[in-house]
Design a protein around this motif. Structure first.
Motif, PDB file in Angstrom:
ATOM      1  N   VAL A  21      49.229  42.915  26.309  1.00  0.00           N
ATOM      2  CA  VAL A  21      49.489  44.320  25.996  1.00  0.00           C
ATOM      3  C   VAL A  21      48.353  45.204  26.487  1.00  0.00           C
ATOM      4  O   VAL A  21      48.592  46.276  27.063  1.00  0.00           O
ATOM      5  N   TYR A  22      47.112  44.764  26.283  1.00  0.00           N
ATOM      6  CA  TYR A  22      45.975  45.561  26.754  1.00  0.00           C
ATOM      7  C   TYR A  22      45.961  45.660  28.277  1.00  0.00           C
ATOM      8  O   TYR A  22      45.667  46.722  28.838  1.00  0.00           O
ATOM      9  N   ILE A  23      46.268  44.594  28.971  1.00  0.00           N
ATOM     10  CA  ILE A  23      46.285  44.629  30.431  1.00  0.00           C
ATOM     11  C   ILE A  23      47.403  45.524  30.943  1.00  0.00           C
ATOM     12  O   ILE A  23      47.210  46.322  31.872  1.00  0.00           O
ATOM     13  N   ILE A  24      48.571  45.432  30.337  1.00  0.00           N
ATOM     14  CA  ILE A  24      49.683  46.300  30.734  1.00  0.00           C
ATOM     15  C   ILE A  24      49.349  47.757  30.443  1.00  0.00           C
ATOM     16  O   ILE A  24      49.636  48.648  31.258  1.00  0.00           O
ATOM     17  N   ALA A  25      48.709  48.020  29.298  1.00  0.00           N
ATOM     18  CA  ALA A  25      48.311  49.387  28.969  1.00  0.00           C
ATOM     19  C   ALA A  25      47.318  49.928  29.993  1.00  0.00           C
ATOM     20  O   ALA A  25      47.409  51.097  30.396  1.00  0.00           O
ATOM     21  N   ALA A  26      46.391  49.094  30.442  1.00  0.00           N
ATOM     22  CA  ALA A  26      45.423  49.529  31.448  1.00  0.00           C
ATOM     23  C   ALA A  26      46.113  49.849  32.771  1.00  0.00           C
ATOM     24  O   ALA A  26      45.779  50.839  33.431  1.00  0.00           O
ATOM     25  N   ILE A  27      47.071  49.033  33.157  1.00  0.00           N
ATOM     26  CA  ILE A  27      47.793  49.271  34.407  1.00  0.00           C
ATOM     27  C   ILE A  27      48.603  50.561  34.332  1.00  0.00           C
ATOM     28  O   ILE A  27      48.593  51.378  35.263  1.00  0.00           O
ATOM     29  N   ALA A  31      48.022  53.989  36.472  1.00  0.00           N
ATOM     30  CA  ALA A  31      49.081  54.560  37.304  1.00  0.00           C
ATOM     31  C   ALA A  31      49.340  56.023  36.946  1.00  0.00           C
ATOM     32  O   ALA A  31      49.496  56.874  37.835  1.00  0.00           O
ATOM     33  N   ILE A  32      49.366  56.333  35.651  1.00  0.00           N
ATOM     34  CA  ILE A  32      49.612  57.711  35.228  1.00  0.00           C
ATOM     35  C   ILE A  32      48.465  58.622  35.651  1.00  0.00           C
ATOM     36  O   ILE A  32      48.683  59.719  36.178  1.00  0.00           O
ATOM     37  N   ILE A  57      38.679  60.672  31.503  1.00  0.00           N
ATOM     38  CA  ILE A  57      39.727  60.065  30.676  1.00  0.00           C
ATOM     39  C   ILE A  57      39.945  58.622  31.099  1.00  0.00           C
ATOM     40  O   ILE A  57      40.137  57.738  30.249  1.00  0.00           O
ATOM     41  N   SER A  58      39.911  58.358  32.384  1.00  0.00           N
ATOM     42  CA  SER A  58      40.097  56.999  32.893  1.00  0.00           C
ATOM     43  C   SER A  58      38.987  56.073  32.412  1.00  0.00           C
ATOM     44  O   SER A  58      39.256  54.938  32.005  1.00  0.00           O
ATOM     45  N   ILE A  59      37.762  56.556  32.436  1.00  0.00           N
ATOM     46  CA  ILE A  59      36.637  55.734  31.966  1.00  0.00           C
ATOM     47  C   ILE A  59      36.781  55.435  30.480  1.00  0.00           C
ATOM     48  O   ILE A  59      36.572  54.292  30.044  1.00  0.00           O
ATOM     49  N   LEU A  60      37.156  56.431  29.678  1.00  0.00           N
ATOM     50  CA  LEU A  60      37.343  56.205  28.247  1.00  0.00           C
ATOM     51  C   LEU A  60      38.477  55.230  27.970  1.00  0.00           C
ATOM     52  O   LEU A  60      38.368  54.360  27.088  1.00  0.00           O
ATOM     53  N   ALA A  61      39.567  55.334  28.716  1.00  0.00           N
ATOM     54  CA  ALA A  61      40.694  54.416  28.536  1.00  0.00           C
ATOM     55  C   ALA A  61      40.303  52.990  28.909  1.00  0.00           C
ATOM     56  O   ALA A  61      40.656  52.039  28.207  1.00  0.00           O
ATOM     57  N   GLU A  62      39.544  52.841  29.991  1.00  0.00           N
ATOM     58  CA  GLU A  62      39.106  51.506  30.398  1.00  0.00           C
ATOM     59  C   GLU A  62      38.148  50.899  29.379  1.00  0.00           C
ATOM     60  O   GLU A  62      38.209  49.701  29.102  1.00  0.00           O
ATOM     61  N   LEU A  63      37.274  51.720  28.809  1.00  0.00           N
ATOM     62  CA  LEU A  63      36.360  51.227  27.779  1.00  0.00           C
ATOM     63  C   LEU A  63      37.123  50.793  26.527  1.00  0.00           C
ATOM     64  O   LEU A  63      36.784  49.790  25.899  1.00  0.00           O
ATOM     65  N   TYR A  64      38.158  51.549  26.152  1.00  0.00           N
ATOM     66  CA  TYR A  64      38.970  51.173  24.996  1.00  0.00           C
ATOM     67  C   TYR A  64      39.684  49.845  25.235  1.00  0.00           C
ATOM     68  O   TYR A  64      39.704  48.977  24.365  1.00  0.00           O
ATOM     69  N   LEU A  66      38.811  47.468  27.350  1.00  0.00           N
ATOM     70  CA  LEU A  66      37.803  46.418  27.378  1.00  0.00           C
ATOM     71  C   LEU A  66      37.346  46.060  25.969  1.00  0.00           C
ATOM     72  O   LEU A  66      37.203  44.885  25.636  1.00  0.00           O
ATOM     73  N   GLY A  67      37.139  47.069  25.134  1.00  0.00           N
ATOM     74  CA  GLY A  67      36.763  46.816  23.744  1.00  0.00           C
ATOM     75  C   GLY A  67      37.836  46.056  22.996  1.00  0.00           C
ATOM     76  O   GLY A  67      37.544  45.144  22.213  1.00  0.00           O
ATOM     77  N   GLY A  68      39.093  46.409  23.216  1.00  0.00           N
ATOM     78  CA  GLY A  68      40.188  45.700  22.570  1.00  0.00           C
ATOM     79  C   GLY A  68      40.276  44.249  23.007  1.00  0.00           C
ATOM     80  O   GLY A  68      40.525  43.356  22.200  1.00  0.00           O
ATOM     81  N   ILE A  69      40.043  43.996  24.273  1.00  0.00           N
ATOM     82  CA  ILE A  69      40.059  42.623  24.776  1.00  0.00           C
ATOM     83  C   ILE A  69      38.909  41.824  24.166  1.00  0.00           C
ATOM     84  O   ILE A  69      39.090  40.677  23.733  1.00  0.00           O
TER      85      ILE A  69
END
Length: 81
Positions: A21-27, A31-32, A57-64, A66-69
């Motif tokens: 789910v985290y990987i799909i959310a990152a993808i 894309a968005i 926003i992209s950096i914050l989303a990637e950090l989230y 990564l933190g979730g993983i």
């Protein structure tokens, strides 16, 4: 800081499901954000400002993600409860 409130998916699902789910959310987020950047990139001044905002926003989303993983893996290894 309560990790259960910040990363609820990591606590409710198994390791494999939460990682997928985290990987799909990152993808999807990538894309968005990429599409939004492509659509607004041609605007002379506002496109640059929007690009900086989207990059933040992209950096914050990637950090989230990564933190979730990391939290999911630590929960699976029983390092945290």
């Amino acid at each position: 800081m309560d990790l259960k409130k910040l990363f609820p998916l990591s606590y409710k699902k198994s390791l494999v499901v939460s990682l997928i789910v985290y990987i799909i959310a990152a993808i999807v987020m990538g894309a968005i954000i990429g599409l939004a950047g492509w659509m607004t990139g041609w605007i002379p001044v506002a496109g640059t400002v929007i690009g900086w905002l989207l990059r933040g926003i992209s950096i914050l989303a990637e950090l989230y993600v990564l933190g979730g993983i990391v939290v999911s893996i630590l929960l699976a290894l029983k390092v945290i409860k």
